[in-house]
Design a protein around this motif. Structure first.
Motif, PDB file in Angstrom:
ATOM      1  N   VAL A 157       0.825  -1.221   0.000  1.00 40.67           N
ATOM      2  CA  VAL A 157       0.000   0.000   0.000  1.00 40.67           C
ATOM      3  C   VAL A 157       0.858   1.270   0.000  1.00 40.67           C
ATOM      4  O   VAL A 157       0.340   2.363  -0.217  1.00 40.67           O
ATOM      5  N   TYR A 158       2.156   1.117   0.253  1.00 42.36           N
ATOM      6  CA  TYR A 158       3.059   2.265   0.156  1.00 42.36           C
ATOM      7  C   TYR A 158       4.453   1.783  -0.204  1.00 42.36           C
ATOM      8  O   TYR A 158       4.967   0.810   0.362  1.00 42.36           O
ATOM      9  N   SER A 159       5.080   2.494  -1.128  1.00 36.36           N
ATOM     10  CA  SER A 159       6.454   2.206  -1.530  1.00 36.36           C
ATOM     11  C   SER A 159       7.096   3.527  -1.938  1.00 36.36           C
ATOM     12  O   SER A 159       6.854   4.051  -3.020  1.00 36.36           O
ATOM     13  N   ILE A 171       5.233  -0.473   2.994  1.00 40.79           N
ATOM     14  CA  ILE A 171       4.137  -0.869   3.885  1.00 40.79           C
ATOM     15  C   ILE A 171       3.273  -1.897   3.164  1.00 40.79           C
ATOM     16  O   ILE A 171       2.852  -1.677   2.024  1.00 40.79           O
ATOM     17  N   ILE A 172       3.025  -3.009   3.835  1.00 41.91           N
ATOM     18  CA  ILE A 172       2.206  -4.081   3.262  1.00 41.91           C
ATOM     19  C   ILE A 172       0.951  -4.274   4.116  1.00 41.91           C
ATOM     20  O   ILE A 172       1.046  -4.396   5.346  1.00 41.91           O
ATOM     21  N   LYS A 173      -0.197  -4.293   3.456  1.00 41.61           N
ATOM     22  CA  LYS A 173      -1.465  -4.551   4.150  1.00 41.61           C
ATOM     23  C   LYS A 173      -1.788  -6.036   4.011  1.00 41.61           C
ATOM     24  O   LYS A 173      -1.872  -6.568   2.918  1.00 41.61           O
ATOM     25  N   HIS A 174      -1.980  -6.706   5.165  1.00 41.12           N
ATOM     26  CA  HIS A 174      -2.213  -8.145   5.158  1.00 41.12           C
ATOM     27  C   HIS A 174      -3.697  -8.497   5.208  1.00 41.12           C
ATOM     28  O   HIS A 174      -4.141  -9.480   4.613  1.00 41.12           O
ATOM     29  N   ASN A 175      -4.466  -7.734   5.900  1.00 44.12           N
ATOM     30  CA  ASN A 175      -5.933  -7.855   5.913  1.00 44.12           C
ATOM     31  C   ASN A 175      -6.491  -6.582   6.528  1.00 44.12           C
ATOM     32  O   ASN A 175      -5.760  -5.600   6.678  1.00 44.12           O
ATOM     33  N   GLU A 192       3.496  -0.048  -5.344  1.00 53.76           N
ATOM     34  CA  GLU A 192       2.185   0.064  -4.703  1.00 53.76           C
ATOM     35  C   GLU A 192       1.117  -0.677  -5.509  1.00 53.76           C
ATOM     36  O   GLU A 192       1.106  -0.615  -6.747  1.00 53.76           O
ATOM     37  N   GLY A 193       0.253  -1.379  -4.811  1.00 49.87           N
ATOM     38  CA  GLY A 193      -0.802  -2.139  -5.465  1.00 49.87           C
ATOM     39  C   GLY A 193      -0.395  -3.553  -5.832  1.00 49.87           C
ATOM     40  O   GLY A 193      -1.232  -4.355  -6.251  1.00 49.87           O
ATOM     41  N   GLN A 194       0.874  -3.878  -5.666  1.00 41.79           N
ATOM     42  CA  GLN A 194       1.372  -5.207  -6.036  1.00 41.79           C
ATOM     43  C   GLN A 194       1.086  -6.215  -4.916  1.00 41.79           C
ATOM     44  O   GLN A 194       1.271  -5.929  -3.738  1.00 41.79           O
TER      45      GLN A 194
END
Length: 234
Positions: A157-159, A171-175, A192-194
């Motif tokens: 969600v952020y790079s 930043i990685i969103k897991h759930n 982002e979005g990957q």
């Protein structure tokens, strides 16, 4: 006027026939449709007879009389509720209600999360604990360029490097509940979005806050920083 013998006999026969006809009970008229075969109850309407209801339901008037405890001469009255089945009231099958509660792909129980979903993002020693960083994650030692891996499956969600004090940050969103953050990287390898899988290489270790090669790692639950040591395997 005198009647002849034959006339008297004729009058007697006519009177007998008329008397028999007047005392004979009329046969009930059979209805044409069996339109009560699917119902469980029936409310008697004006003009209904138990015989007719028995025919329309397919059970016959004797069964209905027994089920509803109706004795001869089997009279029913308007508004009377008759059951069209034997025994007690049929049980209604209850459909299971679907739960509206959202289920997290990651268990809130720390032990289950630890065993099933998380891994260390990089191999190294613990340089600064959760409390030493002011309750903002941990610092893990590592040589510059060492591979940084996603601690759990999720979506980037952020790079970028727009947050002061974090260097090149991922930043990685897991759930809906959990995020993980990877700071002070030399290079970011995902956008982002990957979507990324657990263990996938996402960055390279850079220089940390103490001018030493290190990765700053955070786990956030509902936006609040939590101690990663409680989630990572020992």
């Amino acid at each position: 006027m005198r009647l002849t013998y034959r006339a008297i006999i004729f009058v007697i026969i006519v009177l007998c026939v008329a008397g028999c006809a007047s005392t004979q009970s009329k046969a009930p008229v059979q209805p044409h449709k069996r339109d009560l075969t699917k119902g469980s109850y029936y409310v008697v309407k004006k003009g209904d007879t138990l015989y007719a209801i028995g025919f329309r339901s397919g059970h016959g008037y004797k069964r209905l009389a027994a089920w509803n405890k109706i004795r001869p001469p089997y009279k029913v009255y308007q508004g009377q509720k008759l059951k069209l089945f034997r025994g007690t009231k049929p049980r209604k099958t209850q459909k299971k209600k679907k739960s509206n509660k959202k289920r997290s792909s990651i268990s809130i129980n720390n032990k289950k999360v630890l065993r099933l979903y998380w891994q260390w993002p990089v191999r190294g020693k613990l340089l600064r604990s959760f409390y030493q960083t002011g309750n903002k994650g941990i610092d893990i030692s590592g040589r510059v360029g060492r591979k940084v891996r996603a601690a759990a499956t999720g979506i980037v969600v952020y790079s970028g490097s727009g947050l002061v004090g974090y260097g090149k940050l991922l930043i990685i969103k897991h759930n809906y509940l959990y995020l993980s953050a990877y700071a002070h990287n030399r290079r970011l390898l995902v956008k982002e979005g990957q979507k990324v899988k657990k263990g996938q290489v996402v960055a390279e270790v850079g220089i940390g806050v103490n001018a030493k090669p290190a990765l700053h790692f955070e786990i956030r639950k509902n936006g609040k920083s939590v101690n990663p040591i409680n989630y990572l395997p020992k």
